[in-house]
Design a protein around this motif. Structure first.
Motif, PDB file in Angstrom:
ATOM      1  N   ALA A 139       2.424  -7.059   2.485  1.00 53.43           N
ATOM      2  CA  ALA A 139       1.307  -7.924   2.882  1.00 53.43           C
ATOM      3  C   ALA A 139      -0.039  -7.339   2.445  1.00 53.43           C
ATOM      4  O   ALA A 139      -1.054  -7.556   3.086  1.00 53.43           O
ATOM      5  CB  ALA A 139       1.322  -8.134   4.389  1.00 53.43           C
ATOM      6  N   ASP A 140      -0.022  -6.605   1.347  1.00 55.12           N
ATOM      7  CA  ASP A 140      -1.236  -5.953   0.849  1.00 55.12           C
ATOM      8  C   ASP A 140      -2.052  -6.940   0.031  1.00 55.12           C
ATOM      9  O   ASP A 140      -1.577  -7.470  -0.972  1.00 55.12           O
ATOM     10  CB  ASP A 140      -0.843  -4.750  -0.009  1.00 55.12           C
ATOM     11  N   HIS A 141      -3.283  -7.192   0.447  1.00 52.72           N
ATOM     12  CA  HIS A 141      -4.156  -8.111  -0.278  1.00 52.72           C
ATOM     13  C   HIS A 141      -5.108  -7.368  -1.213  1.00 52.72           C
ATOM     14  O   HIS A 141      -5.903  -7.993  -1.910  1.00 52.72           O
ATOM     15  CB  HIS A 141      -4.945  -8.985   0.700  1.00 52.72           C
ATOM     16  N   VAL A 142      -5.011  -6.047  -1.242  1.00 53.70           N
ATOM     17  CA  VAL A 142      -5.856  -5.232  -2.107  1.00 53.70           C
ATOM     18  C   VAL A 142      -5.100  -4.828  -3.370  1.00 53.70           C
ATOM     19  O   VAL A 142      -5.615  -4.973  -4.482  1.00 53.70           O
ATOM     20  CB  VAL A 142      -6.361  -3.969  -1.357  1.00 53.70           C
ATOM     21  N   PRO A 195      -1.657  -5.663  -5.228  1.00 57.80           N
ATOM     22  CA  PRO A 195      -0.522  -6.583  -5.216  1.00 57.80           C
ATOM     23  C   PRO A 195       0.809  -5.897  -5.548  1.00 57.80           C
ATOM     24  O   PRO A 195       0.846  -4.873  -6.238  1.00 57.80           O
ATOM     25  CB  PRO A 195      -0.881  -7.620  -6.281  1.00 57.80           C
ATOM     26  N   ARG A 196       1.891  -6.478  -5.062  1.00 60.21           N
ATOM     27  CA  ARG A 196       3.228  -5.929  -5.301  1.00 60.21           C
ATOM     28  C   ARG A 196       3.549  -5.843  -6.784  1.00 60.21           C
ATOM     29  O   ARG A 196       4.280  -4.953  -7.216  1.00 60.21           O
ATOM     30  CB  ARG A 196       4.265  -6.762  -4.560  1.00 60.21           C
ATOM     31  N   ALA A 197       3.014  -6.750  -7.573  1.00 61.74           N
ATOM     32  CA  ALA A 197       3.246  -6.698  -9.024  1.00 61.74           C
ATOM     33  C   ALA A 197       2.726  -5.385  -9.608  1.00 61.74           C
ATOM     34  O   ALA A 197       3.330  -4.818 -10.527  1.00 61.74           O
ATOM     35  CB  ALA A 197       2.591  -7.889  -9.712  1.00 61.74           C
ATOM     36  N   LEU A 198       1.617  -4.901  -9.091  1.00 62.93           N
ATOM     37  CA  LEU A 198       1.068  -3.625  -9.550  1.00 62.93           C
ATOM     38  C   LEU A 198       1.998  -2.484  -9.166  1.00 62.93           C
ATOM     39  O   LEU A 198       2.273  -1.592  -9.960  1.00 62.93           O
ATOM     40  CB  LEU A 198      -0.323  -3.387  -8.953  1.00 62.93           C
ATOM     41  N   HIS A 234      -2.309  -3.052   3.627  1.00 62.07           N
ATOM     42  CA  HIS A 234      -2.793  -2.031   2.706  1.00 62.07           C
ATOM     43  C   HIS A 234      -2.718  -0.603   3.255  1.00 62.07           C
ATOM     44  O   HIS A 234      -2.711   0.346   2.485  1.00 62.07           O
ATOM     45  CB  HIS A 234      -4.238  -2.365   2.303  1.00 62.07           C
ATOM     46  N   LEU A 235      -2.642  -0.432   4.553  1.00 61.12           N
ATOM     47  CA  LEU A 235      -2.678   0.906   5.148  1.00 61.12           C
ATOM     48  C   LEU A 235      -1.409   1.213   5.944  1.00 61.12           C
ATOM     49  O   LEU A 235      -1.424   1.297   7.168  1.00 61.12           O
ATOM     50  CB  LEU A 235      -3.908   1.054   6.050  1.00 61.12           C
ATOM     51  N   PRO A 236      -0.289   1.421   5.263  1.00 61.96           N
ATOM     52  CA  PRO A 236       0.956   1.655   5.983  1.00 61.96           C
ATOM     53  C   PRO A 236       0.927   2.902   6.860  1.00 61.96           C
ATOM     54  O   PRO A 236       1.547   2.928   7.909  1.00 61.96           O
ATOM     55  CB  PRO A 236       2.004   1.786   4.873  1.00 61.96           C
ATOM     56  N   LEU A 237       0.173   3.906   6.459  1.00 58.54           N
ATOM     57  CA  LEU A 237       0.112   5.123   7.280  1.00 58.54           C
ATOM     58  C   LEU A 237      -0.606   4.889   8.594  1.00 58.54           C
ATOM     59  O   LEU A 237      -0.413   5.634   9.547  1.00 58.54           O
ATOM     60  CB  LEU A 237      -0.536   6.282   6.522  1.00 58.54           C
ATOM     61  N   VAL A 238      -1.382   3.808   8.691  1.00 59.06           N
ATOM     62  CA  VAL A 238      -2.053   3.446   9.936  1.00 59.06           C
ATOM     63  C   VAL A 238      -1.264   2.346  10.668  1.00 59.06           C
ATOM     64  O   VAL A 238      -1.073   2.421  11.881  1.00 59.06           O
ATOM     65  CB  VAL A 238      -3.497   2.952   9.663  1.00 59.06           C
ATOM     66  N   GLU A 239      -0.791   1.364   9.907  1.00 54.50           N
ATOM     67  CA  GLU A 239      -0.127   0.208  10.498  1.00 54.50           C
ATOM     68  C   GLU A 239       1.314   0.490  10.937  1.00 54.50           C
ATOM     69  O   GLU A 239       1.785  -0.086  11.909  1.00 54.50           O
ATOM     70  CB  GLU A 239      -0.144  -0.954   9.505  1.00 54.50           C
TER      71      GLU A 239
END
Length: 75
Positions: A24-27, A29-32, A52-57
């Motif tokens: 769900a990263d809007h910064v 993208p999964r393609a990157l 974008h922040l899995p270490l926080v979320e």
């Protein structure tokens, strides 16, 4: 131009690499994330359902992904 330079350098990375893709990263993208994993020799791609922040979320899941990857490198 900067993007092309970075893309050319990916093939020169020769260390164990874990690419963590966030669903769900809007910064970034999964393609990157997929592109990085496909162009870094031997890279491992994994996903985590977060922004974008899995270490926080999702810190425990993020930590487990990294710990498992590093443990595998030592084996």
């Amino acid at each position: 131009m900067g993007d092309r330079v970075i893309r050319a350098d990916l093939a020169a990375i020769h260390v164990p690499t874990l690419v963590i893709s966030t669903t769900a990263d809007h910064v970034a993208p999964r393609a990157l994330h997929r592109h990085l994993a496909e162009n870094i020799p031997g890279a491992q791609l994994t996903e985590i359902p977060t922004g974008h922040l899995p270490l926080v979320e999702r810190p425990k899941e993020w930590q487990k992904l990294i710990t498992d990857f590093l443990t595998k490198q030592h084996a």
